[in-house]
Structures are given as structure tokens and as C-alpha cells.
Enzyme design. Structure first.
Site, PDB file in Angstrom:
ATOM      1  N   SER A 273       0.797  -1.233   0.000  1.00 37.15           N
ATOM      2  CA  SER A 273       0.000   0.000   0.000  1.00 37.15           C
ATOM      3  C   SER A 273       0.827   1.279   0.000  1.00 37.15           C
ATOM      4  O   SER A 273       0.259   2.369   0.077  1.00 37.15           O
ATOM      5  CB  SER A 273      -0.939   0.001   1.211  1.00 37.15           C
ATOM      6  OG  SER A 273      -0.190  -0.099   2.393  1.00 37.15           O
TER       7      SER A 273
ATOM      8  N   THR B 257      -1.708   3.762   4.692  1.00 38.27           N
ATOM      9  CA  THR B 257      -0.741   4.849   4.537  1.00 38.27           C
ATOM     10  C   THR B 257       0.284   4.760   5.645  1.00 38.27           C
ATOM     11  O   THR B 257      -0.082   4.480   6.790  1.00 38.27           O
ATOM     12  CB  THR B 257      -1.464   6.216   4.660  1.00 38.27           C
ATOM     13  OG1 THR B 257      -2.402   6.315   3.603  1.00 38.27           O
ATOM     14  CG2 THR B 257      -0.496   7.381   4.597  1.00 38.27           C
TER      15      THR B 257
ATOM     16  N   THR C  89       1.595   6.987   0.409  1.00 35.67           N
ATOM     17  CA  THR C  89       0.706   5.861   0.103  1.00 35.67           C
ATOM     18  C   THR C  89       0.576   5.651  -1.402  1.00 35.67           C
ATOM     19  O   THR C  89       0.788   6.592  -2.183  1.00 35.67           O
ATOM     20  CB  THR C  89      -0.710   6.129   0.679  1.00 35.67           C
ATOM     21  OG1 THR C  89      -1.551   5.000   0.451  1.00 35.67           O
ATOM     22  CG2 THR C  89      -1.373   7.342   0.049  1.00 35.67           C
TER      23      THR C  89
ATOM     24  N   ARG D 176      -6.928   9.541  -9.400  1.00 33.50           N
ATOM     25  CA  ARG D 176      -7.585   9.678  -8.090  1.00 33.50           C
ATOM     26  C   ARG D 176      -6.541  10.154  -7.059  1.00 33.50           C
ATOM     27  O   ARG D 176      -5.442   9.654  -6.980  1.00 33.50           O
ATOM     28  CB  ARG D 176      -8.155   8.329  -7.659  1.00 33.50           C
ATOM     29  CG  ARG D 176      -8.822   8.331  -6.269  1.00 33.50           C
ATOM     30  CD  ARG D 176      -7.882   7.875  -5.173  1.00 33.50           C
ATOM     31  NE  ARG D 176      -8.566   7.671  -3.900  1.00 33.50           N
ATOM     32  CZ  ARG D 176      -7.944   7.433  -2.759  1.00 33.50           C
ATOM     33  NH1 ARG D 176      -6.637   7.349  -2.718  1.00 33.50           N
ATOM     34  NH2 ARG D 176      -8.617   7.260  -1.642  1.00 33.50           N
TER      35      ARG D 176
ATOM     36  N   THR E 220      -4.812   7.609   8.317  1.00 30.00           N
ATOM     37  CA  THR E 220      -4.878   6.515   7.358  1.00 30.00           C
ATOM     38  C   THR E 220      -6.326   6.028   7.315  1.00 30.00           C
ATOM     39  O   THR E 220      -7.101   6.297   8.223  1.00 30.00           O
ATOM     40  CB  THR E 220      -3.900   5.365   7.728  1.00 30.00           C
ATOM     41  OG1 THR E 220      -4.003   4.321   6.762  1.00 30.00           O
ATOM     42  CG2 THR E 220      -4.176   4.801   9.113  1.00 30.00           C
ATOM     43  N   GLY E 221      -6.674   5.347   6.236  1.00 31.07           N
ATOM     44  CA  GLY E 221      -8.070   4.960   6.038  1.00 31.07           C
ATOM     45  C   GLY E 221      -8.476   5.367   4.630  1.00 31.07           C
ATOM     46  O   GLY E 221      -7.623   5.649   3.795  1.00 31.07           O
TER      47      GLY E 221
END
Ligand code: ASP
Length: 290
Positions: A53, A152, A170, A180, A203-204
Site C-alpha cells: 500500500s 498509509t 501511500t 484519483r 490513514t483509512g
């Protein structure tokens, strides 16, 4: 929430953040600033091909291209630099730092960001590994796991001079639309630093985090006197109340204040984050608000 026993404190998102914290602490021990520390910390995850990631070996977009987002923020002078939808550079965090230090801008995106990186002497590399290429080929057929596979590396640090810095890096949401951009390169969403107050990193799912300017809000809560843990929980509780996704909103945070107190939490119980505030690096788990 705990208070660090020594003045130097580093906190990072996720269990894989432990190696990043170790690198950041090493940088501080060598006399580096918090800014140097958050850069070297993020760089560890960026270079790790096993990390799906972040950076090299990160999950690509729909076209099979790894596009990365990264940002860095330095408390003194409230300086910031970021790159979005950048391709072909091993250490986006260092490009973000260069944007901050040598360009007149805060944020560069896409082709312009890549051109800037090359002009600054960064080498072009393919961030897609054999393994992630094979996984992308499977995804192309099945479309399974769309939007999944994202995390991230976020690092926040306080140095012995009392200065704060934050970084995040990330490859964003797996199999995202080309172009994006997530929360990570957006100052106030993916990270924020107020050198008089504290620092935060997130993060998320970027589409959740950026609608709440999450890290700005966490630092603002700390400025109102809340502890880092309370500041994270307060933001998460307000998302829980207001957002149509409720507890499914994907947001986790780490925070550190000027005194060296730190905390972290996700919506759900158990968000892991790594901390060095004294002798050793530990992985702690957030209490959650659900
Ligand atoms: N926030 C990142 C993004 O949406 C991914 C993550 O941290 O899970 O790009």
C-alpha cells in the site's frame, strides 16, 4: 494516551510503522531534526516491496500503474510540500520535501510532479513489481477487491529542539481511477502540524478522511486542550454522528503534542500504531469509539 519519558517521540500508523519509527529514531540519534526523521521513517515503507500500500510494490490503479501520494509538513514556519498521483519515483516523500524546500509551491500533481522530480535528480523506476502486476491481471478479470488494499504510512515526530513534523505516503486505494487523489497529500486531511500545539497523521479511506479535514481538526482539538487520544476520539465521534456511513467511515489517526504526549485511534477498537518514546519501539492499539 501516554506521556513520553524523553523529549524525542516518534509515532507511526500501523504495525509496519514500527520499522519506520526505528529509522526515524535512528535519524534523531544522528542529530537529525523531526523533519529528517519523518522523511527517513516514511522512506522505509516506500522501499519495501512487501508493503502493498506504499511506494514500491504498492497496489496499482485500474491501468496497472502505481500512482502515489505523499506529503511532508515541518512545524517551524508551518512549511509543507506534497505530491499527488506521482508515477515512477521510489521516494515520493523526498520529492514532497523538495517541493517544500526548493519550489515556490506546496503541491505538485501528476506529470508535472514527475517532471519536477526528474529535474531534481530523482531516478525513474517502475514501482510495479512482478507480484503486483500478476495481482492486477487477476483483478482485471475478476474486479475482486476493488478499492481495497490501502494503507498509509503516517509518521509524526517531536525532536529535542521541541519542533514537530509529519509525513505520509501511500499508493492509495487499490485499483483506483487513474488520477484519483486521496487525503494523504492534502494538508489538513492526511497530516497537519502546528508547531505550538501538535501533529497528526491519518490513514483509512481518503474519500472519508478528506471530507472532515481530519488532521487539522485533531490538531485544533489539541489546541483547545484535549489530549492526543481525546482529540482523535473527538473527531471520530463527530464523524460517527454526522456521516451517512457512520461506523463504516474508514478513518484512523495518530497524534502527538508539543509536550511529547501521544495517542492513536480508529473508528473500531484495535487500530495498531507504533511508538518510540524512550528506550524501545512498541506497537499500541487504539481504543476506538464504536
Ligand atoms: N488514505 C489513503 C488513501 O485513501 C489510504 C489509506 O491510508 O488506507 O489514499
Amino acid at each position: 494516551m501516554e506521556t513520553g519519558s524523553s523529549k524525542e517521540v516518534v509515532v507511526a500508523t500501523w504495525e509496519f510503522g514500527a520499522a519506520c519509527v526505528d529509522a526515524a529514531v535512528h535519524t534523531l540519534k544522528q542529530g537529525g531534526t523531526a523533519l529528517d526523521a519523518v522523511e527517513s521513517g516514511a522512506a522505509v515503507a516506500e522501499a519495501d516491496p512487501a508493503n502493498r500500500s506504499v511506494g514500491f510494490g504498492g497496489t496499482p490503479n485500474r491501468d496497472g500503474v502505481v500512482q502515489v501520494d505523499a506529503a511532508i509538513m515541518w512545524g517551524p514556519g508551518r512549511q509543507a510540500g506534497s505530491v499527488a498521483a506521482l508515477e515512477g519515483i521510489l521516494h515520493p516523500i523526498s520529492v514532497a520535501r523538495r517541493v517544500m524546500e526548493v519550489s515556490p509551491h506546496v503541491m505538485l500533481a501528476g506529470e508535472g510532479a514527475a517532471r519536477f522530480a526528474l529535474e531534481q535528480g530523482f531516478e525513474e523506476v517502475d514501482l510495479l513489481t512482478e507480484e503486483t502486476r500478476k495481482q492486477w491481471e487477476v483483478w482485471r478479470e475478476t474486479r475482486a477487491g476493488e478499492g481495497e488494499n490501502h494503507d498509509t504510512i503516517g509518521v509524526v515526530a517531536l525532536d529535542s529542539a521541541g519542533n514537530l513534523a509529519a509525513s505520509c505516503s501511500t499508493s492509495g486505494a487499490g485499483y483506483k481511477f487513474p488520477g484519483r487523489v486521496g487525503d494523504s497529500p492534502i494538508i489538513g486531511s492526511g497530516l497537519y502540524v502546528d508547531n505550538d500545539v501538535g501533529a497528526a497523521a491519518a490513514t483509512g479511506l481518503g474519500e472519508d478522511i478528506m471530507r472532515y479535514c481530519a488532521c487539522y481538526e485533531v490538531v485544533a482539538q489539541m489546541a483547545r486542550g484535549h489530549s492526543p487520544d481525546e482529540a482523535c476520539s473527538s473527531l471520530l465521534r463527530s464523524v460517527l454522528e454526522k456521516d451517512p456511513k457512520g461506523a463504516d467511515a474508514s478513518i484512523s489517526l495518530v497524534a502527538l503534542n508539543k509536550e511529547g504526549a501521544y495517542g492513536g485511534s480508529g473508528m473500531q477498537k484495535g487500530f495498531p500504531y507504533a511508538v518510540a518514546a524512550g528506550a524501545e519501539t512498541r506497537v499500541l492499539r487504539g481504543a476506538g469509539v464504536v
